[in-house]
Design an enzyme around this catalytic site. Structure first.
Site, PDB file in Angstrom:
ATOM      1  N   ARG A 116      47.352 -56.575  12.748  1.00  0.00           N
ATOM      2  CA  ARG A 116      48.514 -55.822  12.290  1.00  0.00           C
ATOM      3  C   ARG A 116      49.191 -55.096  13.443  1.00  0.00           C
ATOM      4  NH1 ARG A 116      47.866 -51.681   7.380  1.00  0.00           N
ATOM      5  NH2 ARG A 116      46.518 -50.548   8.799  1.00  0.00           N
ATOM      6  N   CYS A 136      30.590 -48.190  -2.456  1.00  0.00           N
ATOM      7  CA  CYS A 136      31.201 -46.893  -2.750  1.00  0.00           C
ATOM      8  C   CYS A 136      32.184 -47.078  -3.903  1.00  0.00           C
ATOM      9  CB  CYS A 136      31.925 -46.384  -1.507  1.00  0.00           C
ATOM     10  SG  CYS A 136      30.884 -46.515  -0.028  1.00  0.00           S
ATOM     11  N   ASP A 175      47.285 -44.636   4.752  1.00  0.00           N
ATOM     12  CA  ASP A 175      47.638 -46.028   4.979  1.00  0.00           C
ATOM     13  C   ASP A 175      48.796 -46.346   4.037  1.00  0.00           C
ATOM     14  OD1 ASP A 175      46.939 -48.663   6.146  1.00  0.00           O
ATOM     15  OD2 ASP A 175      44.968 -47.703   6.303  1.00  0.00           O
ATOM     16  N   LYS A 182      48.839 -47.099   9.357  1.00  0.00           N
ATOM     17  CA  LYS A 182      48.300 -45.755   9.109  1.00  0.00           C
ATOM     18  C   LYS A 182      49.159 -44.754   9.854  1.00  0.00           C
ATOM     19  CE  LYS A 182      43.888 -46.630  10.303  1.00  0.00           C
ATOM     20  NZ  LYS A 182      43.670 -47.972   9.824  1.00  0.00           N
TER      21      LYS A 182
END
Ligand SMILES: *Cc1c(COP(=O)(O)O)cnc(C)c1O
Ligand code: SF4
Length: 346
Positions: A91, A108, A309, A316
Site C-alpha cells: 500500500r 481476539c 485506519d 493510517k
C-alpha cells in the site's frame, strides 16, 4: 507430564467454567462465524470469569458479535485492494506486509482481520511464498518488510529462518518487522532458536500487540526482556477497546509498564469497523480526550500515536486536527497521507 492444552471451542470454554452450559448453546453461531482460541497462558491471565475482566473480554466470545451493522466491513482496512500477489500487501511505496500464515495463537474478539484468520485456511505454500519473495526482490523501492498474518511467530523457527534468510539476502530490504501477539499469549515460544532467527537480519524489530497491563505476566515480562537483551528493539501497538482499556489510568499504567520493560509504545489504534465488534467501540472524541489526559502524565517516549485506519485501504493517519476534522457530531472528514479527503461517521 502433559502440557496444558489450548481452548479452541465454546465446549472448551464450558469445561473451564468461562461460559455456562446455557450460554454455550447460544454461542454456537458465534464460533461458527469467528474462530475461538485461548492459550494456557491467557487462561492464567484471566483473574475473574466475567466481562469486567480485561483479558476475559478480549478472548471469550459474546452473543453481541452476531450484531452486524451496515457500516461494518469484511476487510475494514482495505488490505485486499492492495494485495499484489497472494499474501503480500503493498500500500505504501516503501513498505509491504507479508502474511505467511492466517493462523494465530489466540483469536481476539475485535480482530480487524477476523473474516480471514482462523478459518483453517492454509498459509502460503512454498510456491506462493516464492512468488511473494520474488515480488519483493523485483521492487527495489521496498525498504521494509512487515511479517504479519495471522501471527508469523506461530511458525516454527525453522520455517521462519528460511523466510528471513531470503529477505536478508535482498540488498534493498533494509528493515524487517514482525507484528505479533505471541510474546503475550505464548511466551514460551520466545526460545533461543527463535531469538537467533530474529537476529538474522541486522535491523529486525518486533511490534507486540498488547491492550492491558493484566496481559503482562512474569513469563511475558521475561520473554520481552529476552528479546530486548538479545538486541531486538521491541515496540507495542494497542487497540482502544470499550470496557478493556478506555480510561486514562488504565492506559497510563499499560504504557508506563511497557516503557519500564524497555518496550516502546508505538501506536494506539482506533478500533476498525470489523463485523460484530460494535460493543468494543468508543468515539473518536472520547479517544482524543483520553490522549489529552495522558499527555503531561507520562514520559513523552511512553506515549504512542493515536491512529485510525481509513476504511477502504486509504492508510493510517494520526487522529489529530491535521487529519481528522469533525463536521458535525459523529461525522468526520479524514485526510489520508496523500491529502485526499474521506467521509467517516460513527
Ligand atoms: C500499518 C501498515 C503498514 C505499516 O505502517 P507503519 O506506519 O510504518 O507502521 C504498512 N502497510 C500496510 C498495508 C499497513 O496497513
Ligand atoms: S492476534 Fe492479531 S490477527 Fe490474530 S486474532 Fe488477534 S488481532 Fe487478529
Amino acid at each position: 507430564m502433559k502440557a496444558a492444552a489450548a481452548v479452541t471451542s465454546v465446549d472448551g470454554l464450558v469445561e473451564k467454567d468461562l461460559v455456562d452450559g446455557a450460554a454455550a448453546e447460544s454461542l454456537r453461531p458465534v464460533e461458527e462465524a469467528f474462530a475461538v482460541r485461548l492459550t494456557p497462558e491467557v487462561l492464567q491471565q484471566i483473574k475473574a470469569l466475567e466481562l469486567g475482566d480485561p483479558v476475559f473480554a478480549q478472548y471469550v466470545p459474546q452473543l453481541r458479535e452476531l450484531d452486524h451493522w451496515a457500516d461494518e466491513l469484511d476487510d475494514p482496512i482495505g488490505d485486499d485492494a492492495h494485495e499484489k500477489v497472494k499474501g503480500l500487501v503493498h500500500r505504501y511505496p516503501d513498505r509491504v506486509l507479508l502474511k505467511p500464515t492466517l493462523t494465530c495463537a489466540v483469536y481476539c474478539r475485535f480482530c480487524f482481520r477476523r473474516e480471514k484468520v482462523g478459518g483453517g485456511a492454509p498459509g502460503l505454500t512454498e510456491a506462493e511464498m516464492g512468488a511473494a519473495l520474488d515480488y519483493i526482490a523485483a521492487h527495489s523501492e521496498i525498504r521494509e518488510v512487515i511479517l504479519t498474518g495471522g501471527d508469523p511467530l506461530v511458525l516454527s523457527p525453522r520455517r521462519l529462518e528460511a523466510i528471513v534468510a531470503r529477505l536478508a539476502a535482498i540488498a534493498h530490504v533494509k528493515l524487517l518487522r514482525f507484528h505479533t501477539r505471541v510474546p503475550l499469549v505464548e511466551p514460551q515460544r520466545i526460545s533461543p532458536a527463535l531469538l537467533k532467527v530474529l537476529r538474522l537480519h541486522p535491523a529486525t524489530r518486533v511490534v507486540i500487540h498488547v491492550n492491558h497491563e493484566a496481559e503482562i505476566s512474569p513469563a511475558v515480562a521475561e520473554a520481552l526482556a529476552a528479546m530486548v537483551d538479545s538486541g531486538v528493539p521491541v515496540l507495542s501497538q494497542s487497540v482502544l477497546l470499550k470496557g478493556v482499556n478506555d480510561d486514562a489510568a488504565t492506559l497510563a499504567a499499560l504504557f508506563q509498564r511497557l516503557a519500564a520493560l524497555r518496550v516502546s509504545p508505538y501506536y494506539l489504534h482506533h478500533l476498525d469497523k470489523a463485523r460484530g465488534t460494535a460493543h468494543f467501540r468508543i468515539s473518536l472524541k472520547k479517544g482524543r480526550e483520553l490522549m489529552a489526559a495522558l499527555r503531561g502524565r507520562i514520559s513523552g517516549f511512553a506515549l504512542p500515536a493515536y491512529v485510525i485506519d481509513i476504511p477502504g485501504g486509504f492508510g493510517k493517519v494520526p487522529v489529530n486536527a491535521d487529519h481528522v476534522l469533525e463536521i458535525s457530531p459523529g461525522r468526520y472528514e479524514i485526510a489520508d497521507p496523500w491529502g485526499r479527503r474521506h467521509r467517516y461517521s460513527e
